[in-house]
Every structure is written in C-alpha cells, then in structure tokens.
Design an enzyme around this catalytic site. Structure first.
Site: not given
Length: 492
Positions: A286, A462-464
């Site tokens: 994401p 990467d929003h994770r």
C-alpha cells in the site's frame, strides 16, 4: 566427438536470454572457460564461458536472437573428427549414476562411459543438471492406441504432461469402453502440432495458429521458417484503394503493423522484468507518497565551494551525492524506512545497513543497482560510488549481484526537468525517495521575498511498515539537512 552446448540457466531463475554477440566463429579453437559470447538476460549482460576445450563446429543461433534455456547454441569438436555426436547434457547426477541417465536419454550412455577427466572437464563450469535448469526430458510422441512410433529426439521432445487427477481417473474408468480407433485416425484427430517451445513462443508472438501450419521438419516438426512462411501466406493484400478483403484483419500477423502507423515488438528481457516488478509492487504494498518543497540554496552554495576547493575539485560531488548522504543519516533516525515485509515468514526484517539502490536510466531500460553499506561512506566516497554505478549501468556491465540486496532506493527525476512524482517502490523495500529539479523561484527568505534555489522531494513508503508520522519525519530530516547542511552536526 561433437559436444552440443545448450543455453544454461545463468543462476537468475530466468527462462530465456538474448545472444548479444558471439566472440568466436566456426573453426576457432577455444579453451575451457574461455569467454565465447555476451548474453543479455532480463537483468544484465553477462559473459558466457565455454564448458569445453576444443574447436567450434557450429553456432546454432545468430547474435540478436532470444534463446530459451536448454536450447542448443553452439557445438564443439572434441578429439577426433570421426567420433559420434554427443548432445546429451553432462551432469553430476549422470556421472554418479550412468544407468539412470541412460533411461532418460539413451545418448547419455556415451557420456557416462567417458573417462573421469572428460567428465570433470564437462562439469568444470558448473551449470548444473539440464533437466532441473530448463532442459526438457525425453518423451514419446503422442499417437493412437496400439501405434508403435520411435521416441522423438531429446532436443525436439516436449515437456511431460501432468498426471490425470483422481477425479478424472474415476470418470474415465466409469465410462463405457470406446470402439477401437485406427491409429492413424486417432493420431491426426488428437495430436497437437509438433514443435519446440521456442517455435511455439514465436508463433504466439506473431499470432499464428500452429494448427494451420504445415511442418517441414523431421517427422512433420514445425520449424521457425514454417511459422514465418505462414505470415507471408496469411498477410492481406490491399486493393488499389488501400482496403483489404473481409476477414483479412483476423489473418494479419501481430507484427505487420508498420504500414498502419504502428510497430509491434515482443515484451522481453528487462522490460518484461520491470513490468512484473512494478505490478507486483503497486498491487502488493500500500503506497503512500508525501512531498516537501524546500529552499536548498545553502546546499547549492556548499557544492559551489567544494568545486572551487582543490581538495574536492576532482571528486565530482553533486546534488545526488549530498541527498544520498542526507538519506543515510535520516535512516539512522527513522529505521522503519529501511525494512522489508516478509510475508511467508510473517516477519518484519529490520536492516542494520543501508544498501542504497539508485535508479538508473539505461539504453536497455530501468536498472536499480545498489551501493553496499552506503552509510559507511563519506561524501567523496558516495560520489565515486555513484559515478561508477551509473557508468557500469549505462555500459551494460552491471552484474546481477549488484542488482540484488537493496534496502532503500533513490531516484533523480530532476535530471529530466521534472519537479516531483509518485515513485513506485522497488519490490521488497519500504521506501523510495525522488529528487526533483532545482529551480530558481521567488521564495520567502528572512522575512522578504528573494530569488532562491528551490527543490521538491517526494517519498513513497509502504504503509504496512512505515506509519505516516515516521514517513513524514524521515522526509523532514532530509529536507532539514539540504536546507541547512550545518544541521548535520545536530543529528550525528
């Protein structure tokens, strides 16, 4: 004895390579491990060594052709010229168990009976078993019941079909027994056109239906020339007004669009790899992208002073090296941007070093080689590493090892006059930083409007792995260093 050398798996898990250039010709005598060709994979141009010492007998593929792993590319004359041809791959397994290899390929018996010295020579390069690395085991041609047909040669054999499922077996056993069928009728009705994997790939690229092609090779095998001849036969002939007959559009080959204002080319090599990597990254991680526009006039002045200093005049320090150094410092303060999401293991991998990937535009396409342990280099060292990395990438000499193991990437889109962008993450990394163009703009400076050197930074993460607060702090740290290089003293 004639030894046939098939294109090996070059250790990158790729199924095809393009022969860029041959460095030998028929009649040339070569030594073991001598550089005989340059081969371009999807990642880099690599040197192909000779697995035998002998005389080049034949080049099976010309330069510029894409060859699949396991396809013959060159033959060597080993020893006396009147000895039989040996085209079977020599492997460690075959040496250890000659009887097992003889079952898969009868011609392997000759290789198994060779002297230990010859066996060691054939394995010296170490390409590994051909069947495991792209070769195709022998199988018999499919025919009707009761037909007795000799096995196809190993070089022309097709890969084995999968075993029937349990459900399919149950259905087949429950069905009534069919009436006997003449072998010739069953063969013509059920057998698909015989061809090799490269020929099937060529037909697929050209939009040719192999069932409409008549094979002129041995035992009706469809060759490349047969496929190309089909293009000529099916090409539409325009009338005096430039129109074609009805249904001709369906027969038009996929690559014959030049006269229609378009040119088609197969997707292969680096472009295919780049497409797969970007799609994987875009639809797996994401992405979040943030922007920061800053006054970098102090950094521009610093670079001008370094160029004027005889101690650094030849160091080639530019804005990319300064931003790279600022990135390494910012990573130390926000380590989450230097991580990897390991889905199979269910873990987050935290890197304690910075292998800085640098996106490089080359004639072959986009490459991302990396500088190992970039955080340990000073400004001069980073500038030298960047220059060497860029030079090798554009020359096509970047090794596959240099393209692997990156932990975070930087891309300089400012050299193309672009102010900002939304870069896609290099697969397996948590962040990528894009550097925009430096432009002279009216800017607030010390309470007044002045003409200043302004730069926009873009960071995707990467929003994770990286929260918004962490990504923002990482970008703000880089911006603070570029806006005031002396700020580094407060961060180390």
């Amino acid at each position: 004895m004639i030894k046939v050398f098939k294109l090996p798996d070059l250790g990158e898990g790729l199924t095809e390579s393009e022969i860029v250039a041959w460095l030998v010709a028929p009649g040339d005598e070569v030594a073991l491990n001598q550089h005989i060709a340059d081969v371009e994979t999807a990642k880099a141009v690599v040197e192909l060594p000779s697995p035998f010492a002998g005389v080049v007998r034949e080049l099976h593929q010309p330069a510029g052709v894409v060859v699949h792993v396991g396809e013959p590319i060159v033959s060597f004359q080993i020893g006396a010229a009147d000895e039989p041809t040996d085209s079977s791959p020599t492997t460690d397994a075959a040496v250890a168990d000659p009887s097992a290899s003889a079952v898969a390929d009868p011609s392997a018996a000759a290789a198994a009976s060779a002297s230990p010295a010859e066996q060691r020579e054939a394995n010296l390069v170490g390409y590994g078993p051909a069947i495991e690395r792209g070769g195709h085991p022998q199988r018999r041609a499919r025919t009707g019941a009761g037909a007795s047909v000799p096995a196809a040669p190993a070089a022309l054999a097709e890969p084995p079909t999968a075993a029937p499922t349990a459900a399919a077996t149950a259905v087949a056993s429950a069905a009534p027994t069919a009436a006997p069928v003449e072998p010739s009728a069953a063969s013509s009705a059920e057998e698909r056109p015989r061809s090799t994997p490269p020929v099937r790939a060529l037909a697929r690229d050209l939009g040719i239906d192999l069932t409409m092609v008549t094979g002129t090779g041995k035992d009706g095998l469809i060759t490349r020339d047969d496929v190309r001849a089909r293009i000529t036969e099916s090409a539409p002939i325009p009338d005096l007004h430039g129109s074609v007959s009805p249904g001709a559009a369906a027969a038009r080959p996929a690559t014959s669009g030049d006269h229609l204002g378009e040119t088609r080319s197969p997707i292969r090599s680096l472009r295919k790899l780049t497409a797969a990597a970007t799609v994987q990254s875009a639809f797996t991680a994401p992405h979040v992208t943030e922007f920061l526009t800053i006054d970098v006039t102090p950094t521009v002045e610093l670079l001008a002073s370094l160029r004027a200093d005889r101690q650094f005049a030849d160091a080639g320090i530019g804005i990319l090296a300064v931003v790279a150094k600022a990135l390494c410092l910012a990573v130390g303060r926000t380590p989450s941007v230097n991580t990897r999401w390991d889905e199979p293991a269910g873990e987050i991998v935290q890197f304690h070093h910075v292998n800085l990937g640098v996106a490089a535009a080359t004639p072959r396409g986009l490459l991302v080689p990396n500088i190992v342990d970039a955080e340990r280099l000073d400004l001069r060292g980073l500038a030298a590493a960047l220059a060497e990395l860029t030079m090798s990438a554009r020359a096509g000499t970047t090794t596959p090892a240099a393209l692997a193991g990156g932990t975070i990437t930087i891309t300089n889109i400012g050299v193309f006059g672009i102010d900002a962008g939304t870069p896609i993450l290099n697969p397996g990394e948590a962040a990528i930083l894009a550097i925009g163009a430096i432009r002279s703009r009216p800017w607030e400076h010390r309470g007044q409007v002045a003409l200043r050197q302004v730069l926009t930074l873009s960071v995707s993460f990467d929003h994770r792995l990286v929260d918004g607060e962490q990504g923002s702090r990482f970008l703000a740290d880089i911006g603070a260093i570029l806006a005031d290089p002396a700020r580094v003293l407060t961060m180390v």
